[in-house]
Design a protein around this motif. Structure first.
Motif, PDB file in Angstrom:
ATOM      1  N   ALA A 291       5.549  13.744  -0.502  1.00  0.00           N
ATOM      2  CA  ALA A 291       6.200  14.171   0.748  1.00  0.00           C
ATOM      3  C   ALA A 291       5.351  13.800   1.960  1.00  0.00           C
ATOM      4  O   ALA A 291       5.870  13.332   2.988  1.00  0.00           O
ATOM      5  CB  ALA A 291       6.456  15.671   0.708  1.00  0.00           C
ATOM      6  N   TYR A 292       4.053  14.011   1.847  1.00  0.00           N
ATOM      7  CA  TYR A 292       3.166  13.648   2.955  1.00  0.00           C
ATOM      8  C   TYR A 292       3.200  12.156   3.217  1.00  0.00           C
ATOM      9  O   TYR A 292       3.325  11.711   4.373  1.00  0.00           O
ATOM     10  CB  TYR A 292       1.745  14.102   2.644  1.00  0.00           C
ATOM     11  N   ARG A 293       3.125  11.354   2.169  1.00  0.00           N
ATOM     12  CA  ARG A 293       3.077   9.908   2.350  1.00  0.00           C
ATOM     13  C   ARG A 293       4.390   9.350   2.884  1.00  0.00           C
ATOM     14  O   ARG A 293       4.411   8.271   3.479  1.00  0.00           O
ATOM     15  CB  ARG A 293       2.681   9.232   1.039  1.00  0.00           C
ATOM     16  N   ALA A 294       5.459  10.076   2.680  1.00  0.00           N
ATOM     17  CA  ALA A 294       6.756   9.643   3.214  1.00  0.00           C
ATOM     18  C   ALA A 294       6.974  10.120   4.648  1.00  0.00           C
ATOM     19  O   ALA A 294       7.964   9.731   5.284  1.00  0.00           O
ATOM     20  CB  ALA A 294       7.881  10.163   2.327  1.00  0.00           C
ATOM     21  N   SER A 295       6.073  10.941   5.160  1.00  0.00           N
ATOM     22  CA  SER A 295       6.242  11.519   6.489  1.00  0.00           C
ATOM     23  C   SER A 295       5.604  10.630   7.556  1.00  0.00           C
ATOM     24  O   SER A 295       4.805   9.733   7.266  1.00  0.00           O
ATOM     25  CB  SER A 295       5.609  12.910   6.541  1.00  0.00           C
ATOM     26  N   GLU A 296       5.943  10.911   8.816  1.00  0.00           N
ATOM     27  CA  GLU A 296       5.366  10.171   9.930  1.00  0.00           C
ATOM     28  C   GLU A 296       3.901  10.526  10.144  1.00  0.00           C
ATOM     29  O   GLU A 296       3.185   9.818  10.854  1.00  0.00           O
ATOM     30  CB  GLU A 296       6.167  10.449  11.205  1.00  0.00           C
ATOM     31  N   ARG A 297       3.447  11.608   9.560  1.00  0.00           N
ATOM     32  CA  ARG A 297       2.054  12.024   9.726  1.00  0.00           C
ATOM     33  C   ARG A 297       1.094  11.137   8.959  1.00  0.00           C
ATOM     34  O   ARG A 297      -0.101  11.097   9.263  1.00  0.00           O
ATOM     35  CB  ARG A 297       1.892  13.483   9.280  1.00  0.00           C
ATOM     36  N   CYS A 298       1.603  10.439   7.935  1.00  0.00           N
ATOM     37  CA  CYS A 298       0.751   9.585   7.110  1.00  0.00           C
ATOM     38  C   CYS A 298       0.603   8.220   7.769  1.00  0.00           C
ATOM     39  O   CYS A 298       1.588   7.525   8.014  1.00  0.00           O
ATOM     40  CB  CYS A 298       1.345   9.447   5.715  1.00  0.00           C
ATOM     41  N   LEU A 299      -0.620   7.833   8.050  1.00  0.00           N
ATOM     42  CA  LEU A 299      -0.901   6.562   8.703  1.00  0.00           C
ATOM     43  C   LEU A 299      -0.956   5.431   7.680  1.00  0.00           C
ATOM     44  O   LEU A 299      -1.505   5.596   6.585  1.00  0.00           O
ATOM     45  CB  LEU A 299      -2.228   6.636   9.448  1.00  0.00           C
ATOM     46  N   SER A 300      -0.418   4.300   8.051  1.00  0.00           N
ATOM     47  CA  SER A 300      -0.454   3.127   7.180  1.00  0.00           C
ATOM     48  C   SER A 300      -1.821   2.450   7.268  1.00  0.00           C
ATOM     49  O   SER A 300      -2.525   2.545   8.285  1.00  0.00           O
ATOM     50  CB  SER A 300       0.633   2.133   7.586  1.00  0.00           C
ATOM     51  N   PHE A 301      -2.193   1.760   6.206  1.00  0.00           N
ATOM     52  CA  PHE A 301      -3.379   0.915   6.268  1.00  0.00           C
ATOM     53  C   PHE A 301      -3.164  -0.147   7.339  1.00  0.00           C
ATOM     54  O   PHE A 301      -2.047  -0.614   7.564  1.00  0.00           O
ATOM     55  CB  PHE A 301      -3.625   0.236   4.922  1.00  0.00           C
ATOM     56  N   ASN A 302      -4.257  -0.551   7.975  1.00  0.00           N
ATOM     57  CA  ASN A 302      -4.167  -1.591   8.995  1.00  0.00           C
ATOM     58  C   ASN A 302      -5.519  -2.271   9.134  1.00  0.00           C
ATOM     59  O   ASN A 302      -6.496  -1.866   8.496  1.00  0.00           O
ATOM     60  CB  ASN A 302      -3.702  -0.998  10.337  1.00  0.00           C
ATOM     61  N   GLU A 303      -5.542  -3.300   9.971  1.00  0.00           N
ATOM     62  CA  GLU A 303      -6.750  -4.117  10.080  1.00  0.00           C
ATOM     63  C   GLU A 303      -7.765  -3.569  11.076  1.00  0.00           C
ATOM     64  O   GLU A 303      -8.621  -4.295  11.585  1.00  0.00           O
ATOM     65  CB  GLU A 303      -6.372  -5.555  10.428  1.00  0.00           C
ATOM     66  N   GLU A 304      -7.699  -2.272  11.336  1.00  0.00           N
ATOM     67  CA  GLU A 304      -8.734  -1.601  12.118  1.00  0.00           C
ATOM     68  C   GLU A 304      -9.544  -0.641  11.252  1.00  0.00           C
ATOM     69  O   GLU A 304     -10.545  -0.079  11.715  1.00  0.00           O
ATOM     70  CB  GLU A 304      -8.114  -0.820  13.287  1.00  0.00           C
ATOM     71  N   GLY A 305      -9.110  -0.421  10.027  1.00  0.00           N
ATOM     72  CA  GLY A 305      -9.722   0.596   9.186  1.00  0.00           C
ATOM     73  C   GLY A 305     -10.725   0.040   8.192  1.00  0.00           C
ATOM     74  O   GLY A 305     -11.235  -1.076   8.326  1.00  0.00           O
ATOM     75  N   ILE A 306     -10.976   0.831   7.165  1.00  0.00           N
ATOM     76  CA  ILE A 306     -11.931   0.445   6.127  1.00  0.00           C
ATOM     77  C   ILE A 306     -11.338  -0.638   5.237  1.00  0.00           C
ATOM     78  O   ILE A 306     -11.973  -1.649   4.946  1.00  0.00           O
ATOM     79  CB  ILE A 306     -12.314   1.673   5.283  1.00  0.00           C
ATOM     80  N   PHE A 307     -10.115  -0.406   4.778  1.00  0.00           N
ATOM     81  CA  PHE A 307      -9.435  -1.353   3.900  1.00  0.00           C
ATOM     82  C   PHE A 307      -8.592  -2.296   4.755  1.00  0.00           C
ATOM     83  O   PHE A 307      -7.587  -1.879   5.329  1.00  0.00           O
ATOM     84  CB  PHE A 307      -8.553  -0.614   2.893  1.00  0.00           C
ATOM     85  N   ARG A 308      -9.005  -3.547   4.848  1.00  0.00           N
ATOM     86  CA  ARG A 308      -8.316  -4.527   5.684  1.00  0.00           C
ATOM     87  C   ARG A 308      -7.865  -5.697   4.826  1.00  0.00           C
ATOM     88  O   ARG A 308      -8.630  -6.200   4.002  1.00  0.00           O
ATOM     89  CB  ARG A 308      -9.236  -5.039   6.795  1.00  0.00           C
ATOM     90  N   HIS A 309      -6.644  -6.116   5.050  1.00  0.00           N
ATOM     91  CA  HIS A 309      -6.114  -7.223   4.257  1.00  0.00           C
ATOM     92  C   HIS A 309      -6.280  -8.537   5.004  1.00  0.00           C
ATOM     93  O   HIS A 309      -5.516  -8.873   5.903  1.00  0.00           O
ATOM     94  CB  HIS A 309      -4.643  -7.014   3.926  1.00  0.00           C
ATOM     95  N   TYR A 310      -7.321  -9.252   4.639  1.00  0.00           N
ATOM     96  CA  TYR A 310      -7.509 -10.628   5.083  1.00  0.00           C
ATOM     97  C   TYR A 310      -7.299 -11.498   3.849  1.00  0.00           C
ATOM     98  O   TYR A 310      -8.133 -11.483   2.927  1.00  0.00           O
ATOM     99  CB  TYR A 310      -8.923 -10.822   5.644  1.00  0.00           C
ATOM    100  N   PRO A 311      -6.201 -12.249   3.787  1.00  0.00           N
ATOM    101  CA  PRO A 311      -5.893 -13.010   2.563  1.00  0.00           C
ATOM    102  C   PRO A 311      -7.033 -13.890   2.084  1.00  0.00           C
ATOM    103  O   PRO A 311      -7.228 -14.071   0.876  1.00  0.00           O
ATOM    104  CB  PRO A 311      -4.669 -13.848   2.979  1.00  0.00           C
ATOM    105  N   GLU A 312      -7.817 -14.410   3.010  1.00  0.00           N
ATOM    106  CA  GLU A 312      -8.910 -15.309   2.621  1.00  0.00           C
ATOM    107  C   GLU A 312     -10.034 -14.571   1.904  1.00  0.00           C
ATOM    108  O   GLU A 312     -10.912 -15.208   1.306  1.00  0.00           O
ATOM    109  CB  GLU A 312      -9.462 -16.035   3.852  1.00  0.00           C
ATOM    110  N   LEU A 313     -10.014 -13.243   1.932  1.00  0.00           N
ATOM    111  CA  LEU A 313     -11.045 -12.468   1.237  1.00  0.00           C
ATOM    112  C   LEU A 313     -10.559 -11.914  -0.098  1.00  0.00           C
ATOM    113  O   LEU A 313     -11.335 -11.291  -0.830  1.00  0.00           O
ATOM    114  CB  LEU A 313     -11.518 -11.300   2.113  1.00  0.00           C
ATOM    115  N   ASP A 314      -9.303 -12.129  -0.434  1.00  0.00           N
ATOM    116  CA  ASP A 314      -8.751 -11.655  -1.703  1.00  0.00           C
ATOM    117  C   ASP A 314      -9.058 -12.681  -2.772  1.00  0.00           C
ATOM    118  O   ASP A 314      -8.214 -13.480  -3.174  1.00  0.00           O
ATOM    119  CB  ASP A 314      -7.250 -11.414  -1.557  1.00  0.00           C
ATOM    120  N   LEU A 315     -10.289 -12.638  -3.261  1.00  0.00           N
ATOM    121  CA  LEU A 315     -10.823 -13.698  -4.106  1.00  0.00           C
ATOM    122  C   LEU A 315     -11.016 -13.202  -5.537  1.00  0.00           C
ATOM    123  O   LEU A 315     -10.694 -12.085  -5.884  1.00  0.00           O
ATOM    124  CB  LEU A 315     -12.151 -14.188  -3.543  1.00  0.00           C
ATOM    125  N   GLY A 316     -11.603 -14.041  -6.334  1.00  0.00           N
ATOM    126  CA  GLY A 316     -11.920 -13.636  -7.694  1.00  0.00           C
ATOM    127  C   GLY A 316     -11.204 -14.491  -8.726  1.00  0.00           C
ATOM    128  O   GLY A 316     -10.272 -15.205  -8.426  1.00  0.00           O
TER     129      GLY A 316
END
Length: 242
Positions: free
Chosen positions: A217-242
């Motif tokens: 319920a919390y994650r479906a609410s407006e109170r839950c913030l989405s991941f973004n490129e200002e936080g700890i977990f950032r999606h830069y495709p060039e870093l998704d390696l391995g």
């Protein structure tokens, strides 16, 4: 008593680990920096309270105020909240073990952050791209699998069964591992998928926690913030390696 959580209002970040515990427990809390300024909220109000704490000032957000008590550091906040929210076992051994798991989660969160800021936090990602790629390659190839394999062993060896990390009920370690897995899936979707394929208990655990009624319920609410490129977990495709 209503808890006061102080954290940056534009990112989930480390504050989200605390939010998930509070939400799972159904606790009353206010996210101070997300309140309107006219209601005593905003970033300026948060920083004033951070800097004006006279006795035991936290180093940085997140910090929690409970009456006259102020606690900084995510793991310390959860160590304090766990017994009060019913999100840790009653035995000392369970409390210490849950805290140990949380500290290990904090280690991995720090390593995830350092993939995009390996040289300096004060520098932009664009200023350290070669170093970030080198750091991310090791993180994706070695560190993600190593951490997830450890969580897999913890779940497998829990005497109460692999549904939880500690004992037979939800603890703050469970909600934190869920958030860690979600962050890895956002920032490193390919590397995380490969590692989770080798850690099926961890993957199943994240699915179970995500379906908990209060978490869902919390994650479906407006109170839950989405991941973004200002936080700890950032999606830069060039870093998704391995």
């Amino acid at each position: 008593m209503t808890y006061e959580l102080h954290y940056w209002p534009m990112i989930p970040g480390r504050g989200e680990f605390v939010r998930l515990a509070l939400e799972q427990a159904g606790a009353e809390y206010v996210d101070v920096a997300r309140l309107p300024e006219e209601d005593g909220g905003g970033i300026a109000a948060m920083m004033d309270r951070l800097e004006d704490e006279p006795l035991r000032p936290p180093f940085a957000p997140p910090f929690l105020r409970d009456g006259d008590l102020v606690i900084g550091q995510t793991a310390a906040i959860l160590l304090y909240l766990g017994p009060r929210l019913g999100l840790v076992g009653a035995e000392e051994a369970d409390r210490v073990w849950t805290h140990q798991i949380q500290l290990t989660i904090a280690d991995m969160v720090a390593e995830a952050h350092d993939t995009h800021h390996p040289v300096g936090v004060g520098l932009y990602y664009e200023d350290q791209k070669p170093e970030a790629r080198r750091r991310a390659e090791d993180f994706c190839e070695n560190r993600i699998p190593k951490y997830l394999a450890w969580f897999e062993r913890v779940l497998a060896r829990n005497p109460a069964g692999p549904e939880h990390l500690v004992g037979g009920a939800v603890s703050y370690a469970d909600t934190s591992l869920f958030q860690l897995v979600e962050g890895l899936r956002y920032a490193f979707p390919k590397a995380a998928a490969r590692a989770l394929a080798q850690a099926p208990r961890v993957a199943a655990h994240a699915e179970r926690v995500g379906r908990l009624p209060r978490i869902a319920a919390y994650r479906a609410s407006e109170r839950c913030l989405s991941f973004n490129e200002e936080g700890i977990f950032r999606h830069y495709p060039e870093l998704d390696l391995g």
